[in-house]
Write a protein that holds these residues in place. Structure first.
Motif, PDB file in Angstrom:
ATOM      1  N   MET A   6      24.761  46.490   0.518  1.00  0.00           N
ATOM      2  CA  MET A   6      23.272  46.381   1.789  1.00  0.00           C
ATOM      3  C   MET A   6      24.761  45.200   3.579  1.00  0.00           C
ATOM      4  SD  MET A   6      19.732  45.566   1.421  1.00  0.00           S
ATOM      5  CE  MET A   6      18.968  46.298   3.216  1.00  0.00           C
ATOM      6  N   ASP A  10      21.950  44.275   7.981  1.00  0.00           N
ATOM      7  CA  ASP A  10      21.144  45.878   7.482  1.00  0.00           C
ATOM      8  C   ASP A  10      19.693  44.594   7.029  1.00  0.00           C
ATOM      9  OD1 ASP A  10      22.007  47.746   8.839  1.00  0.00           O
ATOM     10  OD2 ASP A  10      23.315  48.621   6.593  1.00  0.00           O
ATOM     11  N   SER A  13      17.970  42.036   9.250  1.00  0.00           N
ATOM     12  CA  SER A  13      17.277  43.640  10.576  1.00  0.00           C
ATOM     13  C   SER A  13      15.576  43.261   9.367  1.00  0.00           C
ATOM     14  CB  SER A  13      17.673  44.052  10.863  1.00  0.00           C
ATOM     15  OG  SER A  13      18.902  43.914  11.751  1.00  0.00           O
ATOM     16  N   GLU A  14      15.994  44.180   8.082  1.00  0.00           N
ATOM     17  CA  GLU A  14      14.745  44.016   7.714  1.00  0.00           C
ATOM     18  C   GLU A  14      14.080  43.167   6.731  1.00  0.00           C
ATOM     19  OE1 GLU A  14      13.965  47.406   3.690  1.00  0.00           O
ATOM     20  OE2 GLU A  14      15.911  47.518   4.805  1.00  0.00           O
TER      21      GLU A  14
END
Length: 64
Positions: A6, A10, A13-14
């Motif tokens: 990852m 990413d 953001s998550e």
């Protein structure tokens, strides 16, 4: 699921709560990690700064 493939972008953001983890590595990197390494995978980030990927993953899992 969090994997070493990852990107930091990413992940942050998550899971915005992980921003604090990466900010703590600014002194190791000698720069703002969230500015300079945002597109790096977790594995590439650890390789670049001689960090243990398993330790970073454990740290991430504790906060999410």
């Amino acid at each position: 699921m969090i994997t070493k493939e990852m990107t930091i972008l990413d992940l942050v953001s998550e899971y915005p709560e992980t921003e604090a983890i990466f900010s703590r590595y600014d002194s190791v990197a000698g720069q703002c990690v969230l500015c300079a390494n945002l597109l790096d995978t977790l594995d590439a980030f650890c390789s670049a700064y001689n960090l243990e990927i398993e330790e970073l993953l454990k740290e991430i899992m504790r906060v999410i």
